[in-house]
Write a protein that holds these residues in place. Structure first.
Motif, PDB file in Angstrom:
ATOM      1  N   UNK A 155       0.841  -1.189   0.000  1.00  0.00           N
ATOM      2  CA  UNK A 155       0.000   0.000   0.000  1.00  0.00           C
ATOM      3  C   UNK A 155       0.877   1.239   0.000  1.00  0.00           C
ATOM      4  N   UNK A 156       0.330   2.338  -0.526  1.00  0.00           N
ATOM      5  CA  UNK A 156       1.037   3.610  -0.528  1.00  0.00           C
ATOM      6  C   UNK A 156       0.522   4.439   0.647  1.00  0.00           C
ATOM      7  N   UNK A 157       1.411   4.790   1.543  1.00  0.00           N
ATOM      8  CA  UNK A 157       1.049   5.581   2.713  1.00  0.00           C
ATOM      9  C   UNK A 157       1.185   7.064   2.373  1.00  0.00           C
ATOM     10  N   UNK A 158       0.090   7.677   1.925  1.00  0.00           N
ATOM     11  CA  UNK A 158       0.149   9.079   1.525  1.00  0.00           C
ATOM     12  C   UNK A 158       0.257  10.027   2.711  1.00  0.00           C
ATOM     13  N   UNK A 159       0.114   9.518   3.927  1.00  0.00           N
ATOM     14  CA  UNK A 159       0.318  10.348   5.110  1.00  0.00           C
ATOM     15  C   UNK A 159       1.782  10.387   5.525  1.00  0.00           C
ATOM     16  N   UNK A 160       2.642   9.703   4.778  1.00  0.00           N
ATOM     17  CA  UNK A 160       4.057   9.649   5.163  1.00  0.00           C
ATOM     18  C   UNK A 160       4.721  11.023   5.053  1.00  0.00           C
ATOM     19  N   UNK A 161       4.305  11.834   4.094  1.00  0.00           N
ATOM     20  CA  UNK A 161       4.866  13.183   3.989  1.00  0.00           C
ATOM     21  C   UNK A 161       4.603  14.016   5.226  1.00  0.00           C
ATOM     22  N   UNK A 162       3.507  13.709   5.934  1.00  0.00           N
ATOM     23  CA  UNK A 162       3.201  14.451   7.163  1.00  0.00           C
ATOM     24  C   UNK A 162       4.079  14.009   8.316  1.00  0.00           C
ATOM     25  N   UNK A 221       8.353   6.113   9.788  1.00  0.00           N
ATOM     26  CA  UNK A 221       8.025   7.432  10.312  1.00  0.00           C
ATOM     27  C   UNK A 221       9.240   8.094  10.943  1.00  0.00           C
ATOM     28  N   UNK A 222      10.075   7.295  11.617  1.00  0.00           N
ATOM     29  CA  UNK A 222      11.306   7.837  12.216  1.00  0.00           C
ATOM     30  C   UNK A 222      12.219   8.430  11.150  1.00  0.00           C
ATOM     31  N   UNK A 223      12.411   7.702  10.051  1.00  0.00           N
ATOM     32  CA  UNK A 223      13.272   8.208   8.972  1.00  0.00           C
ATOM     33  C   UNK A 223      12.662   9.447   8.319  1.00  0.00           C
ATOM     34  N   UNK A 224      11.330   9.433   8.128  1.00  0.00           N
ATOM     35  CA  UNK A 224      10.665  10.595   7.563  1.00  0.00           C
ATOM     36  C   UNK A 224      10.825  11.814   8.455  1.00  0.00           C
ATOM     37  N   UNK A 276      10.128  25.983   8.326  1.00  0.00           N
ATOM     38  CA  UNK A 276       9.194  24.866   8.308  1.00  0.00           C
ATOM     39  C   UNK A 276       7.778  25.421   8.225  1.00  0.00           C
ATOM     40  N   UNK A 277       6.846  24.593   7.729  1.00  0.00           N
ATOM     41  CA  UNK A 277       5.449  24.994   7.621  1.00  0.00           C
ATOM     42  C   UNK A 277       4.578  23.744   7.658  1.00  0.00           C
ATOM     43  N   UNK A 278       3.278  23.876   7.995  1.00  0.00           N
ATOM     44  CA  UNK A 278       2.407  22.694   8.060  1.00  0.00           C
ATOM     45  C   UNK A 278       2.256  21.961   6.735  1.00  0.00           C
ATOM     46  N   UNK A 279       2.476  22.640   5.628  1.00  0.00           N
ATOM     47  CA  UNK A 279       2.291  22.010   4.312  1.00  0.00           C
ATOM     48  C   UNK A 279       3.612  21.578   3.675  1.00  0.00           C
ATOM     49  N   UNK A 280       4.701  21.620   4.427  1.00  0.00           N
ATOM     50  CA  UNK A 280       6.015  21.321   3.857  1.00  0.00           C
ATOM     51  C   UNK A 280       6.131  19.876   3.389  1.00  0.00           C
ATOM     52  N   UNK A 281       5.321  18.975   3.952  1.00  0.00           N
ATOM     53  CA  UNK A 281       5.428  17.572   3.579  1.00  0.00           C
ATOM     54  C   UNK A 281       4.795  17.234   2.247  1.00  0.00           C
ATOM     55  N   UNK A 282       3.953  18.115   1.718  1.00  0.00           N
ATOM     56  CA  UNK A 282       3.230  17.793   0.483  1.00  0.00           C
ATOM     57  C   UNK A 282       4.177  17.698  -0.711  1.00  0.00           C
TER      58      UNK A 282
END
Length: 316
Positions: free
Chosen positions: A35-42, A206-209, A223-229
């Protein structure tokens, strides 16, 4: 000329190391759960904010924190975000584990939006200045300028990537994770705790991210809340480019993507006489990705999928 090449190469290696840390999270989750974890950028975004919060609590002013405080904050932040990854898997993905592949993917998209919105409510939508983890000392290398910040990021990233390699290939947990990635049903019949293995994958990813997010915020100073996108999308692209599901492929794809970006930034204005600026570097990177996938859909180091392999891998 040589100095410029050295400097641009170090720039690419620095950015590529950050991309690699994030891409490894994507590829580990896909390798085990498909599966692709699209929440990983967060997780990338949460790492920066968790480190900033830890620095503020320990030093009062994150901008004046000392080296020991920075190291403690870094460790606390990545471990905390690793725990968030485990909780996210238990709440958003585990209940959907036996459903279609689309369901957990949509759940990850919802989790991504929820995490961004939550951070915007808690910390505000505006960008925040982030302190450098390393003292900025310039060095002259063959006529090019290399900073201690870049060296520190490269060392930290390589240490983390070597740690992941040791976990996957030289530890009992690594054997368990690889067994679960082959077949969850067979691993469960052999007495393997499948849930623990999956939790470990999400924790490590998540640790590596989070580590990538801290290094990125330290490198660019913001840094910003949308930086992971945007960065998460590039890291996902790197994982596909190298061969998603392959740990070496994720790292290779990240460095290739970074070199393409840096080369595009440096060469596009020159080659087009200023007609095409540096803002088109992402277009160049994704265009090359499309070309690679047209020639080799599995990615550079990915295993080609055949009908026989699909039958062999299928869970009964």
């Amino acid at each position: 000329m040589l100095g410029t090449l050295v400097q641009q190469a170090v720039n690419a290696l620095t950015i590529g190391s950050i991309y690699a840390l994030i891409a490894l999270g994507y590829t580990m989750v896909y390798g085990v759960l498909r599966m692709i974890n699209f929440a990983h950028g967060e997780m990338f975004m949460l790492g920066a904010y968790a480190a900033f919060l830890a620095l503020t609590l320990m030093a009062g002013d994150a901008q004046t924190a000392g080296g020991v405080v920075l190291m403690i904050a870094f460790t606390a932040a990545v471990v905390t975000v690793g725990g968030v990854g485990v909780v996210l898997e238990r709440l958003a993905y585990k209940p959907l584990r036996n459903s279609t592949r689309l369901a957990p993917m949509l759940s990850s998209l919802g989790a991504s939006l929820a995490l961004v919105a939550g951070m915007q409510i808690l910390a505000g939508p505006q960008p925040v200045a982030f302190p450098s983890l390393f003292p900025s000392i310039p060095y002259d290398v063959l006529g090019g300028t290399v900073t201690s910040v870049q060296i520190g990021i490269l060392v930290a990233a390589f240490v983390l990537m070597i740690g992941l390699w040791a976990l996957v290939n030289r530890s009992r947990m690594g054997v368990i994770i690889r067994a679960v990635s082959e077949s969850r049903q067979t691993a469960r019949l052999l007495g393997i705790n499948v849930d623990l293995a999956i939790s470990m994958v999400f924790f490590a990813g998540a640790l590596l991210g989070a580590a990538g997010g801290i290094l990125y915020a330290s490198y660019y100073g913001i840094m910003s809340p949308t930086m992971g996108a945007a960065v998460g999308l590039k890291a996902f692209t790197a994982a596909i480019l190298g061969g998603i599901g392959s740990v070496p492929g994720a790292m290779l794809g990240a460095y290739i993507l970074a070199f393409i970006e840096v080369a595009g930034t440096a060469l596009l204005p020159i080659l087009t006489g200023g007609l095409v600026g540096t803002e088109y570097r992402d277009v160049l990177a994704f265009a090359i990705l499309i070309l690679v996938l047209l020639v080799r859909p599995a990615g550079i180091l990915g295993e080609p999928v055949s009908e026989e392999s699909m039958v062999y891998k299928r869970e009964f």
